[in-house]
Design a protein around this motif. Structure first.
Motif, PDB file in Angstrom:
ATOM      1  N   LEU B  54       4.116   4.039   8.081  1.00 23.90           N
ATOM      2  CA  LEU B  54       3.204   5.120   7.706  1.00 23.90           C
ATOM      3  C   LEU B  54       3.400   5.519   6.246  1.00 23.90           C
ATOM      4  O   LEU B  54       2.452   5.727   5.501  1.00 23.90           O
ATOM      5  CB  LEU B  54       3.446   6.342   8.601  1.00 23.90           C
ATOM      6  N   LEU B  55       4.663   5.606   5.852  1.00 27.80           N
ATOM      7  CA  LEU B  55       4.987   6.050   4.501  1.00 27.80           C
ATOM      8  C   LEU B  55       4.506   5.041   3.460  1.00 27.80           C
ATOM      9  O   LEU B  55       4.088   5.411   2.367  1.00 27.80           O
ATOM     10  CB  LEU B  55       6.500   6.237   4.391  1.00 27.80           C
ATOM     11  N   SER B  56       4.551   3.745   3.824  1.00 31.49           N
ATOM     12  CA  SER B  56       4.212   2.711   2.844  1.00 31.49           C
ATOM     13  C   SER B  56       2.748   2.784   2.443  1.00 31.49           C
ATOM     14  O   SER B  56       2.396   2.360   1.345  1.00 31.49           O
ATOM     15  CB  SER B  56       4.534   1.336   3.406  1.00 31.49           C
ATOM     16  N   ILE B  57       1.885   3.304   3.309  1.00 33.27           N
ATOM     17  CA  ILE B  57       0.459   3.348   2.963  1.00 33.27           C
ATOM     18  C   ILE B  57       0.236   4.187   1.699  1.00 33.27           C
ATOM     19  O   ILE B  57      -0.283   3.672   0.709  1.00 33.27           O
ATOM     20  CB  ILE B  57      -0.398   3.861   4.145  1.00 33.27           C
ATOM     21  N   PRO B  58       0.633   5.471   1.660  1.00 36.38           N
ATOM     22  CA  PRO B  58       0.436   6.221   0.411  1.00 36.38           C
ATOM     23  C   PRO B  58       1.240   5.682  -0.761  1.00 36.38           C
ATOM     24  O   PRO B  58       0.732   5.650  -1.890  1.00 36.38           O
ATOM     25  CB  PRO B  58       0.890   7.640   0.767  1.00 36.38           C
ATOM     26  N   VAL B  59       2.460   5.246  -0.512  1.00 35.96           N
ATOM     27  CA  VAL B  59       3.308   4.766  -1.618  1.00 35.96           C
ATOM     28  C   VAL B  59       2.643   3.587  -2.321  1.00 35.96           C
ATOM     29  O   VAL B  59       2.455   3.583  -3.537  1.00 35.96           O
ATOM     30  CB  VAL B  59       4.706   4.356  -1.106  1.00 35.96           C
ATOM     31  N   PHE B  60       2.241   2.574  -1.535  1.00 37.37           N
ATOM     32  CA  PHE B  60       1.656   1.390  -2.156  1.00 37.37           C
ATOM     33  C   PHE B  60       0.254   1.650  -2.675  1.00 37.37           C
ATOM     34  O   PHE B  60      -0.172   1.030  -3.641  1.00 37.37           O
ATOM     35  CB  PHE B  60       1.692   0.200  -1.190  1.00 37.37           C
ATOM     36  N   PHE B  61      -0.448   2.590  -2.029  1.00 36.06           N
ATOM     37  CA  PHE B  61      -1.755   2.980  -2.559  1.00 36.06           C
ATOM     38  C   PHE B  61      -1.595   3.502  -3.978  1.00 36.06           C
ATOM     39  O   PHE B  61      -2.294   3.106  -4.897  1.00 36.06           O
ATOM     40  CB  PHE B  61      -2.372   4.065  -1.667  1.00 36.06           C
ATOM     41  N   PHE B  62      -0.594   4.350  -4.141  1.00 35.70           N
ATOM     42  CA  PHE B  62      -0.344   4.948  -5.454  1.00 35.70           C
ATOM     43  C   PHE B  62       0.061   3.874  -6.473  1.00 35.70           C
ATOM     44  O   PHE B  62      -0.425   3.866  -7.599  1.00 35.70           O
ATOM     45  CB  PHE B  62       0.741   6.014  -5.323  1.00 35.70           C
ATOM     46  N   GLY B 180      -6.112   0.255  -5.091  1.00 31.20           N
ATOM     47  CA  GLY B 180      -5.023   0.958  -4.402  1.00 31.20           C
ATOM     48  C   GLY B 180      -4.987   0.613  -2.933  1.00 31.20           C
ATOM     49  O   GLY B 180      -3.927   0.328  -2.357  1.00 31.20           O
ATOM     50  N   MET B 181      -6.183   0.595  -2.309  1.00 32.54           N
ATOM     51  CA  MET B 181      -6.238   0.281  -0.875  1.00 32.54           C
ATOM     52  C   MET B 181      -5.769  -1.141  -0.615  1.00 32.54           C
ATOM     53  O   MET B 181      -5.068  -1.409   0.364  1.00 32.54           O
ATOM     54  CB  MET B 181      -7.663   0.464  -0.349  1.00 32.54           C
ATOM     55  N   GLY B 182      -6.182  -2.058  -1.485  1.00 30.65           N
ATOM     56  CA  GLY B 182      -5.773  -3.453  -1.321  1.00 30.65           C
ATOM     57  C   GLY B 182      -4.267  -3.593  -1.364  1.00 30.65           C
ATOM     58  O   GLY B 182      -3.658  -4.212  -0.486  1.00 30.65           O
ATOM     59  N   ILE B 183      -3.642  -2.961  -2.372  1.00 26.49           N
ATOM     60  CA  ILE B 183      -2.185  -3.034  -2.499  1.00 26.49           C
ATOM     61  C   ILE B 183      -1.545  -2.297  -1.326  1.00 26.49           C
ATOM     62  O   ILE B 183      -0.537  -2.736  -0.768  1.00 26.49           O
ATOM     63  CB  ILE B 183      -1.732  -2.424  -3.840  1.00 26.49           C
ATOM     64  N   GLY B 184      -2.154  -1.170  -0.940  1.00 24.49           N
ATOM     65  CA  GLY B 184      -1.643  -0.418   0.205  1.00 24.49           C
ATOM     66  C   GLY B 184      -1.612  -1.276   1.454  1.00 24.49           C
ATOM     67  O   GLY B 184      -0.624  -1.298   2.197  1.00 24.49           O
ATOM     68  N   LEU B 185      -2.704  -2.024   1.677  1.00 24.74           N
ATOM     69  CA  LEU B 185      -2.760  -2.900   2.860  1.00 24.74           C
ATOM     70  C   LEU B 185      -1.678  -3.972   2.781  1.00 24.74           C
ATOM     71  O   LEU B 185      -1.013  -4.269   3.776  1.00 24.74           O
ATOM     72  CB  LEU B 185      -4.126  -3.579   2.945  1.00 24.74           C
ATOM     73  N   ALA B 186      -1.490  -4.544   1.574  1.00 26.52           N
ATOM     74  CA  ALA B 186      -0.468  -5.584   1.422  1.00 26.52           C
ATOM     75  C   ALA B 186       0.911  -5.012   1.726  1.00 26.52           C
ATOM     76  O   ALA B 186       1.694  -5.602   2.482  1.00 26.52           O
ATOM     77  CB  ALA B 186      -0.508  -6.155   0.007  1.00 26.52           C
ATOM     78  N   GLY B 187       1.194  -3.828   1.147  1.00 22.63           N
ATOM     79  CA  GLY B 187       2.502  -3.219   1.364  1.00 22.63           C
ATOM     80  C   GLY B 187       2.744  -2.898   2.819  1.00 22.63           C
ATOM     81  O   GLY B 187       3.822  -3.156   3.376  1.00 22.63           O
ATOM     82  N   THR B 188       1.711  -2.348   3.472  1.00 23.38           N
ATOM     83  CA  THR B 188       1.846  -1.998   4.877  1.00 23.38           C
ATOM     84  C   THR B 188       2.061  -3.243   5.723  1.00 23.38           C
ATOM     85  O   THR B 188       2.914  -3.263   6.620  1.00 23.38           O
ATOM     86  CB  THR B 188       0.574  -1.274   5.360  1.00 23.38           C
ATOM     87  N   ALA B 189       1.282  -4.290   5.397  1.00 18.94           N
ATOM     88  CA  ALA B 189       1.475  -5.549   6.121  1.00 18.94           C
ATOM     89  C   ALA B 189       2.914  -6.009   5.958  1.00 18.94           C
ATOM     90  O   ALA B 189       3.541  -6.487   6.911  1.00 18.94           O
ATOM     91  CB  ALA B 189       0.512  -6.607   5.594  1.00 18.94           C
ATOM     92  N   GLY B 190       3.453  -5.824   4.757  1.00 14.63           N
ATOM     93  CA  GLY B 190       4.841  -6.206   4.501  1.00 14.63           C
ATOM     94  C   GLY B 190       5.811  -5.444   5.386  1.00 14.63           C
ATOM     95  O   GLY B 190       6.724  -6.039   5.967  1.00 14.63           O
ATOM     96  N   THR B 191       5.619  -4.127   5.490  1.00  4.81           N
ATOM     97  CA  THR B 191       6.539  -3.354   6.343  1.00  4.81           C
ATOM     98  C   THR B 191       6.438  -3.807   7.787  1.00  4.81           C
ATOM     99  O   THR B 191       7.441  -3.886   8.495  1.00  4.81           O
ATOM    100  CB  THR B 191       6.238  -1.851   6.263  1.00  4.81           C
ATOM    101  N   ILE B 192       5.217  -4.129   8.232  1.00  4.01           N
ATOM    102  CA  ILE B 192       5.065  -4.594   9.612  1.00  4.01           C
ATOM    103  C   ILE B 192       5.735  -5.957   9.788  1.00  4.01           C
ATOM    104  O   ILE B 192       6.411  -6.211  10.782  1.00  4.01           O
ATOM    105  CB  ILE B 192       3.568  -4.669   9.997  1.00  4.01           C
ATOM    106  N   ILE B 193       5.580  -6.814   8.787  1.00  5.54           N
ATOM    107  CA  ILE B 193       6.198  -8.141   8.850  1.00  5.54           C
ATOM    108  C   ILE B 193       7.719  -8.012   8.964  1.00  5.54           C
ATOM    109  O   ILE B 193       8.374  -8.744   9.703  1.00  5.54           O
ATOM    110  CB  ILE B 193       5.804  -8.964   7.599  1.00  5.54           C
ATOM    111  N   SER B 194       8.275  -7.017   8.243  1.00  9.72           N
ATOM    112  CA  SER B 194       9.736  -6.866   8.245  1.00  9.72           C
ATOM    113  C   SER B 194      10.263  -6.561   9.641  1.00  9.72           C
ATOM    114  O   SER B 194      11.439  -6.760   9.916  1.00  9.72           O
ATOM    115  CB  SER B 194      10.147  -5.768   7.276  1.00  9.72           C
TER     116      SER B 194
END
Lengths: 316, 271
Positions: B54-62, B180-194
């Motif tokens: 959840l946290l990664s969405i705003p962080v990576f969006f930013f 921002g959304m694109g990077i947010g999605l990538a980051g979130t996907a990363g956290t899920i992958i982890s």
């Protein structure tokens, strides 16, 4: 007019001295310098070959390593498994690559823009994976690679690549200043417009693609003979695609001498970086790439033309 | 199940590509950063990985907004080659830094490693949770794009930036948000992958290859297409790994890209 001719003579004289100096290098320089110059010229041919196709037509070829790898594999296997003489194996590799490139060009050059770039990356990566699988192992020795000895002396190798680099520059010069070069540039500026003017765009693109494949393939064969070793991840390495692109951008894309200058400067920068910051080499490389695109998109020659130091002439 | 996460990565890429017009080769590196984000949050401050998703969405969006404002907005009107090479530079810069600071060690988040039976089949907990999360996020994204005013503005920018500008849409801002959304999605996907796979600095490269295959499958800028494309790639990969070999499964992205571009360059689905 008189001054122009004088300038011309001076330039020719300078070039003649430079060429004589380069030919004489193996007589006085140490092996380190010879190998360094071999690498400079290999990458100069890669960069010029890339520039010949991509710089003129605007189609970004992200699969330069494919030319290098295919030709390198063919010539290395010929030398290693069939005992071919190196001078015979190199052209066979390059011609083989050009012939396949006809097919590849016919198919892939219909794809435009970024999609072409991606499909070339996909082709390279796919070939790399395929060459490493057990299905291809009887021919390519699989992922283990092929070590071989071509029995060529370092100075001979140096002269061979020097000759190739020299021919490449002349070919580039001829192409860039010809009507054929102009037609290719029209494709870069406006492909539909070019078609309307009666230019057979697909045919022109494919011939440039094949020419680029031949020159780069020949240099690739020499590269792997120099390394005495080839394996899939090495032959189709993405760095073999990128380094020449960076060199071209550095020197000036779409110019004759830009890739050459880029290759010379960049090989030395590479040597220094590799010696000083081995761990962060790729990071510095990436930062240089970003900086080039943001602040220096024209490259060195383009910038000098802009500032009026060099004439705005497409023969440079 | 892998496919749902691939779909997230692919959707981010296709969104940025379609709206901003930039092919972000560094996309895979943000997946890697997302995975490391979850790993460090878990191992240093024992943050629950689900919370860090959840946290990664705003962080990576930013992070994405910042990168776009500072760097990529300058490339919007330029030749696509510039963006391609710039993001490639960014990509190797990021992974080399990651390698330098975090070393090449393979790491993983040991969380939810049990399994549970359902309808006679055994499911791994972490895979089920990540599948659920991925589906949830994809659904949220689709709804956002379809119904919210920002979503509509983004779609308008994607269809025709000039007309959108005339209609009073701040296309510059929309491009920033989309990036921002694109990077947010990538980051979130990363956290899920982890949650279920190993983490290492070069992992971005494998995901970017799949993401490109997904984008090409679904058609450029087509979010729904990317969702389906992700599932297709995931299933194909599973089947080939099972019945042929893991080595051959690695060829799938490249083969898909080449085949689709040749046979059906607009993607599987027409817009």
């Amino acid at each position: 007019m008189n001054r122009l001719i004088e300038g011309g003579i001076l330039i020719w004289l300078g070039l003649a001295i430079l060429v004589a100096f380069l030919i004489a290098i193996p007589y006085f320089a140490s092996d380190y310098w010879i190998t360094l110059f071999i690498l400079v010229f290999i990458f100069a041919v890669y960069a010029s070959g890339w520039n010949l196709f991509s710089g003129l037509t605007g189609y970004t070829n992200f699969g330069l390593a494919w030319f290098i790898g295919v030709s390198g594999y063919v010539s290395s296997l010929l030398i290693a498994d069939y005992g071919f003489f190196w001078l015979l194996a190199w052209p066979i590799g390059a011609v083989f690559t050009s012939i396949i490139s006809i097919g590849v060009g016919h198919i892939l050059l219909r794809i435009k823009g970024v999609y072409f770039a991606i499909s070339m990356v996909a082709l390279t990566e796919g070939t790399r994976e395929l060459f490493g699988t057990k299905y291809f192992a009887p021919i390519t020795h699989g992922g283990l690679g092929v070590p071989f000895v071509a029995g060529i002396q370092l100075p001979t190798l140096y002269w061979a690549i020097l000759a190739l680099a020299f021919c490449t520059v002349i070919i580039c010069y001829k192409v860039f200043s010809s009507k054929y070069g102009l037609r290719l540039m029209t494709i870069r500026e406006d492909e539909q417009g070019a078609e309307t003017l009666g230019i057979h765009t697909t045919r022109e693109k494919i011939t440039a693609f094949i020419l680029s494949a031949f020159l780069v393939g020949l240099a690739g064969s020499i590269h792997f003979t120099y390394q005495n070793y080839i394996d899939p991840s090495f032959a189709f390495n993405i760095n073999l695609t990128l380094t020449p692109i960076v060199m071209t951008l550095f020197g000036g894309i779409g110019t004759v001498f830009g890739p050459l200058i880029g290759a010379i400067l960049f090989t030395f920068i590479h040597e220094i970086l590799w010696a000083e910051v081995t761990q962060l080499y790729m990071a510095v490389f990436g930062a240089i790439l970003m900086g080039l695109i943001l602040f220096f998109p024209q490259g060195l020659l383009g910038w000098m033309k802009e500032k009026g130091i060099l004439p705005k002439n497409r023969k440079l | 199940m892998l496919g749902s996460v691939y779909a997230l990565v692919g959707m981010g890429l296709t969104l940025v590509w379609g709206v901003v017009g930039i092919v972000n080769i560094a996309h895979g590196e943000f997946v890697m950063l997302g995975a490391y984000f979850a790993f460090w949050a878990f191992s240093l401050i024992h943050l629950n990985p689900l919370f860090s998703v959840l946290l990664s969405i705003p962080v990576f969006f930013f992070v994405g907004v910042l990168i776009h404002r500072q760097i990529t907005e300058r490339l919007v009107k330029q030749h696509e080659l510039s963006a391609l090479i710039l993001t490639f530079g960014m990509s190797i810069l990021i992974w080399n830094l990651a390698q330098f600071f975090w070393t090449n060690t393979y790491r993983s988040v040991s969380f939810l490693s049990g399994s549970f039976p359902l309808l006679g089949l055994v499911f791994s907990q972490s895979k089920t949770v990540s599948f659920g999360l991925a589906v949830l996020i994809s659904a949220a994204l689709l709804l956002f794009l379809k119904y919210s005013s920002w979503g509509k503005a983004i779609r308008a920018t994607s269809q025709n930036p000039d007309v959108a500008l005339v209609c009073g849409i701040n296309t510059r801002k929309m491009r920033m948000i989309t990036f921002g959304m694109g990077i947010g999605l990538a980051g979130t996907a990363g956290t899920i992958i982890s949650l279920q796979w190993v983490i290492f600095p070069q992992m971005g490269a494998t995901y970017i290859a799949k993401a490109f295959a997904i984008v090409v499958l679904g058609g450029l800028g087509n979010i729904h297409g990317a969702l389906v494309g992700g599932l297709i790639i995931g299933v194909l990969e599973g089947v080939v790994t099972q019945y042929v070999s893991a080595k051959m499964a690695q060829i799938i992205p490249s083969a898909t890209i080449l085949l689709i571009l040749l046979l059906r360059p607009t993607g599987l689905f027409k817009k």
